[in-house]
Structure formats: structure tokens, C-alpha cells
Motif scaffolding. Structure first.
Motif, PDB file in Angstrom:
ATOM      1  N   LYS A 202     -99.156 -21.306  29.499  1.00 10.88           N
ATOM      2  CA  LYS A 202    -100.473 -21.092  29.046  1.00 10.88           C
ATOM      3  C   LYS A 202    -100.969 -19.561  29.014  1.00 10.88           C
ATOM      4  O   LYS A 202    -102.000 -19.423  28.127  1.00 10.88           O
ATOM      5  N   GLY A 203    -100.467 -18.657  29.747  1.00 12.14           N
ATOM      6  CA  GLY A 203    -100.877 -17.235  29.259  1.00 12.14           C
ATOM      7  C   GLY A 203    -100.644 -16.870  27.864  1.00 12.14           C
ATOM      8  O   GLY A 203    -101.558 -16.165  27.509  1.00 12.14           O
ATOM      9  N   ARG A 204     -99.365 -17.280  27.311  1.00 15.97           N
ATOM     10  CA  ARG A 204     -99.218 -16.856  25.957  1.00 15.97           C
ATOM     11  C   ARG A 204    -100.332 -17.492  24.997  1.00 15.97           C
ATOM     12  O   ARG A 204    -100.878 -17.100  24.218  1.00 15.97           O
TER      13      ARG A 204
ATOM     14  N   TYR B 243    -100.422 -13.182  33.696  1.00 14.71           N
ATOM     15  CA  TYR B 243     -99.859 -13.529  32.650  1.00 14.71           C
ATOM     16  C   TYR B 243    -100.450 -13.779  31.204  1.00 14.71           C
ATOM     17  O   TYR B 243     -99.633 -14.370  30.462  1.00 14.71           O
ATOM     18  N   TYR B 244    -101.566 -13.464  31.332  1.00 13.28           N
ATOM     19  CA  TYR B 244    -102.331 -13.337  29.853  1.00 13.28           C
ATOM     20  C   TYR B 244    -101.418 -12.774  28.995  1.00 13.28           C
ATOM     21  O   TYR B 244    -101.010 -11.502  28.957  1.00 13.28           O
ATOM     22  N   GLY B 245    -101.090 -13.425  27.814  1.00 13.00           N
ATOM     23  CA  GLY B 245    -100.108 -12.933  26.934  1.00 13.00           C
ATOM     24  C   GLY B 245     -98.845 -12.741  27.116  1.00 13.00           C
ATOM     25  O   GLY B 245     -97.863 -12.402  26.332  1.00 13.00           O
ATOM     26  N   LYS B 246     -98.305 -13.488  28.110  1.00 12.54           N
ATOM     27  CA  LYS B 246     -96.876 -13.514  28.570  1.00 12.54           C
ATOM     28  C   LYS B 246     -96.522 -14.863  28.949  1.00 12.54           C
ATOM     29  O   LYS B 246     -97.509 -15.846  28.875  1.00 12.54           O
ATOM     30  N   THR B 247     -95.457 -15.389  29.114  1.00  7.92           N
ATOM     31  CA  THR B 247     -94.956 -16.675  29.427  1.00  7.92           C
ATOM     32  C   THR B 247     -95.061 -16.708  30.851  1.00  7.92           C
ATOM     33  O   THR B 247     -94.088 -16.622  31.607  1.00  7.92           O
TER      34      THR B 247
ATOM     35  N   LEU C 221     -90.302 -28.114  32.023  1.00 10.57           N
ATOM     36  CA  LEU C 221     -90.550 -28.803  32.996  1.00 10.57           C
ATOM     37  C   LEU C 221     -91.852 -28.961  33.555  1.00 10.57           C
ATOM     38  O   LEU C 221     -92.257 -30.232  33.625  1.00 10.57           O
ATOM     39  N   SER C 222     -92.462 -27.953  33.683  1.00  7.87           N
ATOM     40  CA  SER C 222     -93.813 -27.939  34.016  1.00  7.87           C
ATOM     41  C   SER C 222     -94.935 -28.641  33.261  1.00  7.87           C
ATOM     42  O   SER C 222     -95.569 -29.393  33.476  1.00  7.87           O
ATOM     43  N   ASN C 223     -94.559 -28.441  31.790  1.00  9.18           N
ATOM     44  CA  ASN C 223     -95.463 -28.996  30.823  1.00  9.18           C
ATOM     45  C   ASN C 223     -94.935 -30.551  30.522  1.00  9.18           C
ATOM     46  O   ASN C 223     -95.836 -31.420  30.227  1.00  9.18           O
ATOM     47  N   ALA C 224     -93.679 -30.895  30.730  1.00 14.05           N
ATOM     48  CA  ALA C 224     -93.180 -32.381  30.714  1.00 14.05           C
ATOM     49  C   ALA C 224     -93.981 -32.985  31.856  1.00 14.05           C
ATOM     50  O   ALA C 224     -94.554 -34.324  31.612  1.00 14.05           O
ATOM     51  N   LEU C 225     -94.217 -32.686  33.009  1.00  9.13           N
ATOM     52  CA  LEU C 225     -95.119 -33.360  33.989  1.00  9.13           C
ATOM     53  C   LEU C 225     -96.172 -33.529  33.761  1.00  9.13           C
ATOM     54  O   LEU C 225     -96.811 -34.554  33.572  1.00  9.13           O
TER      55      LEU C 225
ATOM     56  N   GLY D 254    -109.498 -19.384  33.320  1.00 10.45           N
ATOM     57  CA  GLY D 254    -108.614 -18.886  34.365  1.00 10.45           C
ATOM     58  C   GLY D 254    -107.405 -17.909  33.611  1.00 10.45           C
ATOM     59  O   GLY D 254    -107.486 -16.863  33.978  1.00 10.45           O
ATOM     60  N   CYS D 255    -106.953 -18.591  32.436  1.00  4.06           N
ATOM     61  CA  CYS D 255    -105.642 -17.821  31.936  1.00  4.06           C
ATOM     62  C   CYS D 255    -106.077 -16.376  31.385  1.00  4.06           C
ATOM     63  O   CYS D 255    -105.328 -15.518  31.442  1.00  4.06           O
ATOM     64  N   VAL D 256    -107.298 -16.341  30.756  1.00  2.42           N
ATOM     65  CA  VAL D 256    -107.809 -15.021  30.316  1.00  2.42           C
ATOM     66  C   VAL D 256    -107.776 -14.052  31.472  1.00  2.42           C
ATOM     67  O   VAL D 256    -107.661 -12.894  30.906  1.00  2.42           O
TER      68      VAL D 256
END
Length: 167
Positions: free
Chosen positions: A73-75, A64-68, A16-20, A58-60
């Protein structure tokens, strides 16, 4: 509804978030196509730059880095960039000035749409401008209301939560 923190967000939230986000990019590109392929290409390159900037800066450093995370984007960031320092995430200074580039993802096509409408009125362009405005503000607010309340990083310290969720 409980506000438990997710270690891994449910797939439907990620979709949903990526579809937006993808919808905003596609509608923006379609609007700007009315100004020419160069404007469309530059806009899409800007969107790509914004995504890479988020993953790299940010994500690094996020929990949630490496997680969903809610945006997946963390993964993704963990596949592209080395892990950063989680302490830096909560220390990041976020202001309205620093989020301006994020708003430009929507404001650029809206501005382009205005230019198109001034030159030659087009109902489709006007409708798409209204849609991108609604998706960008109300849509993003809805996504944040669904996702942020379950975010472990918000509990650890999230500068964006501090700017957008002021009481």
C-alpha cells in the motif's frame, strides 16, 4: 531468523497479506449476500472506504510511502496521493476506539450471518462465519507476526505496534 528491516518487502509477503484481506472481503460479501444485494454492495463500499482511508490518512505519512511495504500500500498510495508528513505517522493516536472500524470489516458479516442463521439455519453460512472469524483474528495476527518484525516504520514509531504489541 534475523529481524532485519526491509527497505522493500518480498513479493510473497505482499501477496500473502493481500490474499488474507481479499479473502475476508469476499467471504464477508458472500455471507451478506444472504441478506440481499444491497447489504453486499454497502459492505463492499465500506471495505473500499476503509482501504482508501488507510491509503490517504496512514500510508502517505509512512516510511514506506512510495516503497513496497508488507501490504503493497505504500507504493499504491504514492500513485494516488501526495506524500504527507512522516512525523505525523508516529504521533497518530491509536486506541481500541480508533481501530473499531477495522474490526467492523469482520463483525458486520458475522452479525449478518447470525441474522441469517436465526431466520433459517445454513451450514455454509455458519462455516464461513467461523472461517472469517479465524482469518480476521488468527490470520491477521499471523501476518503481523511475519511482517511487523521487519518494519522500519515500527522502529521509527508505529502507534499500531504500541497498541497490539504491548508486553
Amino acid at each position: 531468523m534475523d529481524n532485519q528491516c526491509y527497505e522493500s518487502y518480498p513479493g510473497w509477503m505482499v501477496v500473502l497479506s493481500n490474499a488474507l484481506t481479499i479473502s475476508i472481503y469476499i467471504i464477508g460479501a458472500f455471507i451478506l449476500y444472504g441478506l440481499g444485494i444491497i447489504f453486499t454492495a454497502l459492505y463492499l463500499l465500506f471495505c473500499l472506504f476503509m482501504e482508501i482511508r488507510l491509503l490517504k490518512k496512514g500510508c502517505v505519512n509512512c516510511y514506506y510511502y512510495g516503497k513496497t511495504c508488507a501490504f503493497g500500500k505504500g507504493r499504491l498510495s504514492s500513485y494516488l496521493f501526495k506524500k504527507g508528513d512522516p512525523e505525523l505517522f508516529s504521533q497518530k493516536d491509536v486506541s481500541w476506539y480508533t481501530v473499531l472500524p477495522d474490526f467492523l470489516v469482520s463483525l458486520i458479516p458475522i452479525t449478518g450471518g447470525i441474522l441469517i442463521l436465526v431466520h433459517e439455519f445454513n451450514w455454509l453460512i455458519l462455516i464461513l462465519m467461523v472461517i472469517i472469524f479465524i482469518l480476521s483474528f488468527a490470520g491477521n495476527a499471523l501476518i503481523r507476526s511475519l511482517t511487523c518484525k521487519h518494519c522500519r516504520q515500527r522502529e521509527l514509531g508505529c502507534p499500531a505496534a504500541e497498541i497490539f504489541n504491548k508486553s
